[in-house]
Design a protein around this motif. Structure first.
Motif, mmCIF file in Angstrom:
data_model
loop_
_atom_site.group_PDB
_atom_site.id
_atom_site.type_symbol
_atom_site.label_atom_id
_atom_site.label_comp_id
_atom_site.label_asym_id
_atom_site.label_seq_id
_atom_site.Cartn_x
_atom_site.Cartn_y
_atom_site.Cartn_z
ATOM 1 N N VAL A 75 -31.674 -33.819 17.074
ATOM 2 C CA VAL A 75 -30.394 -33.109 17.246
ATOM 3 C C VAL A 75 -29.550 -32.959 15.841
ATOM 4 O O VAL A 75 -29.175 -31.746 15.746
ATOM 5 N N GLU A 76 -29.509 -33.776 15.183
ATOM 6 C CA GLU A 76 -28.925 -33.947 13.787
ATOM 7 C C GLU A 76 -29.644 -32.622 12.849
ATOM 8 O O GLU A 76 -28.954 -32.040 12.138
ATOM 9 N N GLU A 77 -30.940 -32.552 12.937
ATOM 10 C CA GLU A 77 -31.718 -31.661 12.278
ATOM 11 C C GLU A 77 -31.151 -30.237 12.551
ATOM 12 O O GLU A 77 -31.083 -29.416 11.705
ATOM 13 N N THR A 78 -31.436 -30.169 13.821
ATOM 14 C CA THR A 78 -30.965 -28.917 14.455
ATOM 15 C C THR A 78 -29.506 -28.390 13.969
ATOM 16 O O THR A 78 -29.354 -27.127 13.568
ATOM 17 N N ARG A 79 -28.559 -29.427 14.224
ATOM 18 C CA ARG A 79 -27.200 -28.958 13.683
ATOM 19 C C ARG A 79 -27.074 -28.545 12.010
ATOM 20 O O ARG A 79 -26.634 -27.541 11.713
ATOM 21 N N ALA A 80 -28.178 -29.194 11.350
ATOM 22 C CA ALA A 80 -27.984 -28.941 9.825
ATOM 23 C C ALA A 80 -28.676 -27.691 9.596
ATOM 24 O O ALA A 80 -28.496 -26.722 8.870
ATOM 25 N N SER A 81 -29.653 -27.143 10.576
ATOM 26 C CA SER A 81 -30.471 -26.173 10.224
ATOM 27 C C SER A 81 -29.300 -24.930 10.655
ATOM 28 O O SER A 81 -29.476 -24.164 9.829
ATOM 29 N N ILE A 82 -28.654 -25.149 11.647
ATOM 30 C CA ILE A 82 -27.719 -23.705 12.136
ATOM 31 C C ILE A 82 -26.647 -23.672 10.958
ATOM 32 O O ILE A 82 -26.307 -22.507 11.073
ATOM 33 N N LYS A 83 -26.179 -25.021 10.409
ATOM 34 C CA LYS A 83 -25.046 -24.676 9.413
ATOM 35 C C LYS A 83 -25.380 -24.201 8.034
ATOM 36 O O LYS A 83 -24.713 -23.563 7.423
ATOM 37 N N GLY A 84 -26.801 -24.058 7.874
ATOM 38 C CA GLY A 84 -27.429 -23.644 6.648
ATOM 39 C C GLY A 84 -26.673 -24.241 5.356
ATOM 40 O O GLY A 84 -26.445 -25.461 5.312
ATOM 41 N N SER A 85 -26.118 -23.403 4.608
ATOM 42 C CA SER A 85 -25.623 -23.730 3.108
ATOM 43 C C SER A 85 -24.341 -24.708 3.476
ATOM 44 O O SER A 85 -23.947 -25.313 2.350
ATOM 45 N N SER A 86 -23.833 -24.709 4.484
ATOM 46 C CA SER A 86 -22.595 -25.892 4.567
ATOM 47 C C SER A 86 -23.044 -27.174 5.175
ATOM 48 O O SER A 86 -22.294 -27.838 5.800
ATOM 49 N N ILE A 87 -24.168 -27.408 4.980
ATOM 50 C CA ILE A 87 -24.752 -28.532 5.321
ATOM 51 C C ILE A 87 -23.644 -29.720 5.220
ATOM 52 O O ILE A 87 -23.155 -30.254 3.878
ATOM 53 N N SER A 88 -23.566 -30.549 6.165
ATOM 54 C CA SER A 88 -22.516 -31.933 6.054
ATOM 55 C C SER A 88 -23.252 -32.934 6.513
ATOM 56 O O SER A 88 -22.475 -33.996 6.833
ATOM 57 N N SER A 89 -24.660 -32.812 6.849
ATOM 58 C CA SER A 89 -25.461 -34.131 7.372
ATOM 59 C C SER A 89 -25.785 -34.898 6.267
ATOM 60 O O SER A 89 -25.555 -34.867 5.268
ATOM 61 N N THR A 90 -26.536 -35.919 6.791
ATOM 62 C CA THR A 90 -27.405 -36.889 6.168
ATOM 63 C C THR A 90 -28.799 -36.653 6.070
ATOM 64 O O THR A 90 -29.414 -36.144 6.789
ATOM 65 N N LEU A 91 -29.274 -36.797 4.841
ATOM 66 C CA LEU A 91 -30.662 -36.665 4.281
ATOM 67 C C LEU A 91 -31.167 -38.093 3.958
ATOM 68 O O LEU A 91 -30.432 -38.830 2.800
ATOM 69 N N SER A 92 -32.174 -38.780 4.928
ATOM 70 C CA SER A 92 -32.408 -39.915 4.578
ATOM 71 C C SER A 92 -33.979 -39.935 3.699
ATOM 72 O O SER A 92 -34.757 -39.120 4.116
ATOM 73 N N ILE A 93 -33.897 -40.393 2.681
ATOM 74 C CA ILE A 93 -34.798 -40.358 1.790
ATOM 75 C C ILE A 93 -35.510 -41.688 1.514
ATOM 76 O O ILE A 93 -34.809 -42.858 1.139
ATOM 77 N N GLY A 94 -36.843 -42.034 1.418
ATOM 78 C CA GLY A 94 -37.427 -43.293 1.207
ATOM 79 C C GLY A 94 -38.239 -43.308 0.002
ATOM 80 O O GLY A 94 -38.946 -41.892 -0.198
#
Length: 293
Positions: A75-94
């Motif tokens: 769900v979060e990924e889909t929201r981020a994809s739709i927002k495009g360059s206005s991404i305000s979500s979290t990117l979790s990296i290990g």
């Protein structure tokens, strides 16, 4: 099934109690109980062992917990994809504990210059745990070495292909690699990771007999020991590329041995464009040995 119910389930698992979860999701404990009861009725199965205090997730609950994390991640990924360059979500990296770890903060900073509202969570761990977390949706991206046992539903792509080099203390005369490694004490990279196996296999392949003076599990510490004059070692080029401190550096392997570090992500991730951008930032910072997507 309501995503709010799934968020509540995750909150219970993370906080250990219904009351703790209630504070996390801004509900009363009674409302949390009602959400869980409605979820159990919809699934027609109990999710908690209510004989314990506080109630604990049973096997069905643990199974749903993993699914809930995947669903909410999607769900979060889909929201981020739709927002495009206005991404305000979290990117979790290990990331594994590698000599390339210094590249990650610089790559994150560069990525956030393009996406100012992006929040990045970074943590370091072992390859097996990181891959499991990417697969379960707890991480969006992991930085791991080649041959790390990547499953079919994950994709691995190198951003760095670099040579391994022999290093010796400053002032060491240039000698053939075999003679150098057999003459000087050897600072051994002792770790259960692909890089250590790569080094050991090549030493065995060439029948080079080294005399260990130290066994160390981090590359930066090995470089410090060699710079101080303790002995010779084999390390990735990146470990001494920017600050070799006048140490002798020679190619390792016949033919030259290379190691690869890459990124792992879920196949068909909704954040694919963002993850490609992250990969390419890492490749750019890797200089002449960078591998772009």
């Amino acid at each position: 099934m309501d995503t709010r119910q799934l968020r509540t389930l995750i909150a219970i698992a993370e906080h250990g109690t219904f009351a703790g979860a209630a504070r996390e999701v801004s509900l009363t404990p009674s409302a949390v109980s009602q959400q869980i009861l409605a979820l159990e009725q919809e699934l027609d199965t109990q999710l908690f062992n209510r004989e314990t205090r506080p109630p604990s997730l049973n096997l069905h609950g643990l199974q749903l917990l993993e699914t809930a994390r995947k669903v909410l991640g999607l769900v979060e990924e889909t929201r981020a994809s739709i927002k495009g360059s206005s991404i305000s979500s979290t990117l979790s990296i290990g990331s594994v504990r590698t000599s390339t770890i210094g590249l990650l903060p610089r790559a994150i900073v560069a990525l956030r210059e393009e996406f100012p509202a992006l929040h990045v969570d970074l943590r370091v761990g072992m390859s097996s745990g990181l891959l499991s977390d990417v697969n379960a949706g707890r991480l969006d991206l992991a930085v791991v070495a080649e041959h790390a046992g990547v499953s079919r539903n994950l994709t691995w792509a190198p951003f760095l292909r670099e040579p391994l080099v022999v290093i010796a203390p400053p002032g060491t005369p240039t000698l053939p690699v075999r003679e150098l490694l057999e003459r000087l004490p050897f600072v051994h990279f002792a770790s259960d990771v692909p890089l250590a196996a790569l080094i050991n296999n090549e030493l065995t392949h060439q029948s080079i007999k080294v005399t260990h003076i130290a066994e160390i599990d981090t590359i930066p510490a090995i470089v410090e020991c060699v710079a101080a004059g303790l002995g010779a070692a084999v390390v990735p080029d990146i470990a001494v590329r920017e600050n070799g401190r006048d140490m002798l550096k020679l190619p390792f392997g016949r033919p030259q041995v290379y190691r690869q570090i890459g990124t792992v992500q879920r196949a068909n991730s909704a954040k694919a464009a963002l993850l490609v951008a992250m990969h390419n930032k890492l490749a750019e910072l890797s200089g002449e040995f960078g591998v772009f997507l």
